[in-house]
Write an enzyme that holds these catalytic residues in place. Sequence first.
Site, PDB file in Angstrom:
ATOM      1  CG  PHE A   1     -46.886  74.924 -29.540  1.00 29.26           C
ATOM      2  CD1 PHE A   1     -46.936  76.267 -29.193  1.00 29.26           C
ATOM      3  CD2 PHE A   1     -47.359  73.991 -28.634  1.00 29.26           C
ATOM      4  CE1 PHE A   1     -47.459  76.675 -27.969  1.00 29.26           C
ATOM      5  CE2 PHE A   1     -47.886  74.381 -27.409  1.00 29.26           C
ATOM      6  CZ  PHE A   1     -47.943  75.737 -27.077  1.00 29.26           C
TER       7      PHE A   1
ATOM      8  CG  ASP B   1     -43.632  67.678 -29.067  1.00 29.56           C
ATOM      9  OD1 ASP B   1     -44.614  66.948 -28.823  1.00 29.56           O
ATOM     10  OD2 ASP B   1     -43.581  68.875 -28.755  1.00 29.56           O
TER      11      ASP B   1
ATOM     12  CE  LYS C   1     -51.854  68.920 -27.622  1.00 29.89           C
ATOM     13  NZ  LYS C   1     -52.839  69.920 -27.260  1.00 29.89           N
TER      14      LYS C   1
HETATM   15  C1  LIG Z   1     -46.622  69.273 -30.230  1.00 34.26           C
HETATM   16  C2  LIG Z   1     -46.948  69.821 -28.865  1.00 34.26           C
HETATM   17  N1  LIG Z   1     -46.015  69.812 -27.916  1.00 34.26           N
HETATM   18  C3  LIG Z   1     -46.262  70.261 -26.678  1.00 34.26           C
HETATM   19  C4  LIG Z   1     -47.496  70.770 -26.339  1.00 34.26           C
HETATM   20  C5  LIG Z   1     -47.750  71.271 -24.932  1.00 34.26           C
HETATM   21  O1  LIG Z   1     -48.583  70.384 -24.270  1.00 34.26           O
HETATM   22  P1  LIG Z   1     -49.359  70.846 -22.934  1.00 34.26           P
HETATM   23  O2  LIG Z   1     -50.322  71.904 -23.338  1.00 34.26           O
HETATM   24  O3  LIG Z   1     -50.020  69.579 -22.437  1.00 34.26           O
HETATM   25  O4  LIG Z   1     -48.333  71.340 -21.980  1.00 34.26           O
HETATM   26  C6  LIG Z   1     -48.497  70.809 -27.306  1.00 34.26           C
HETATM   27  C7  LIG Z   1     -49.821  71.390 -26.986  1.00 34.26           C
HETATM   28  O5  LIG Z   1     -50.561  71.814 -27.838  1.00 34.26           O
HETATM   29  C8  LIG Z   1     -48.228  70.315 -28.606  1.00 34.26           C
HETATM   30  O6  LIG Z   1     -49.153  70.330 -29.569  1.00 34.26           O
END
Ligand SMILES: Cc1ncc(COP(=O)(O)O)c(C=O)c1O
Length: 439
Positions: A174, A260, A289
Amino acid sequence: MANNCAIIGGSGSPRLPFFVLGREPDADKSALARYQLFIANYQLPAMSQYLIPTYARQPVAFVRGEGVWLYDENDHKYMDAISGIGVCNLGHCHPAVTRTLAEQARQLVHTSNLYRIPAQESLAQRLCELSGMANVFFSNSGAEANEAAIKIARLYGSRKQITCPTVVVMEGSFHGRTMATLSATANAKVQEGFAPLLDGFVRVPFNDLAAVEALAENRDIVAVLVEPVQGEGGIHIPADDYLAGLRALCDRNDWLLMLDEIQSGNGRTGDYFACLGANVTPDVLTTAKGLGNGFPIGACLVAGKAEGVFGPGNHGSTYGGNPLGCATALTVVNALTDDVIDGVADKGAWLKDAFTQAFSDLPMVTEIRQRGLMLGIQLDRPCPELVNRARDAGLLINVTAGSVVRLLPPLVINQTEMQHLVDTLSALIHRFADEQEVA
Ligand SMILES: Cc1ncc(COP(=O)(O)O)c(C=O)c1O
């Protein structure tokens, strides 16, 4: 009234309705008093018609928080074992963070990236010192941090005369909800109806070095994008040598290694970034986050082959890295590194042991996966109703990938609170299992 209800119901964290916001500089106290009065008389209506219904919201609104606890408008108390989806690592309303937010808001909120921003420079330096990366681009969210990473990969490829630069991404991943990041994400539900998706991604199984190695002949590959621990996908933890193996493959093929760490960063796994625990320095590292503990801020850090790819005019954001966000995040990073992260590995191991014991007699729980304070309790069947049942019992959890209870408690959770979490959740899952047997 409907408008005010929309304001309260529509926000992850409560915002003051406009009529309680004081105009005078010292109006904070009376504004707070008026807000408390508003909350005391407030009835949560049906979901607001004024919000585009993109979220399946739960019928509760929180009005204040402290540490691992959230309180609803009736002052009912809930343990937040998901931290606003892995955001409030320092707990709700951490005093130092709240102080910085208030003081910086009084001094200066925003100027734009037309000018130097000292707090942005300090935060970038701190993050680079912590991670071994070279420099940083600031965004407002995780998806935007990953957008920056994907653009860096494309620019890196285009400078090597590659016409269709392609990023290797993983099954179960994700990366966000923007067009580029949802194209990189491995979730058909997230992608459904948004075709044409972006080209330039090739997907392989997670935790499978051979599958990545098999792409070595593909001249379009420019980067590998991977979560060190998959969060939304169900808390999947790769083999200990996986990141180092990817690093070696990227080095051998002149690819960027892009991690990520939007969910796994900022202390969540027991190291400031999960890659530090694996002794791996990526070329690109994204985070968000926990970086702002609730203030929206993201970051894309670069090193090695990705350093110098972005230059003036290649990317930008009006808000990204503004004085309020950076001052807040700097306080967050300092509070995390001062005394919080050291305890995370032990706390996570304790929780895993406690849950393993609690579920030893329950075949329905097939696996408990844990790295630091990322925990996934795998059930052998779909269990989304556990979210409502837990909330009714004063516990906020999340179920992801249909059958995984995901726990991301604040890193400041203490022993008594951890025991409460284990007792409450194990009772709920046992009751769920008993009912399933009867049915
Ligand atoms: C691993 C990862 N990457 C990207 C995102 C996307 O982040 P945002 O919701 O701040 O755009 C998330 C959100 O849950 C995530 O867990």
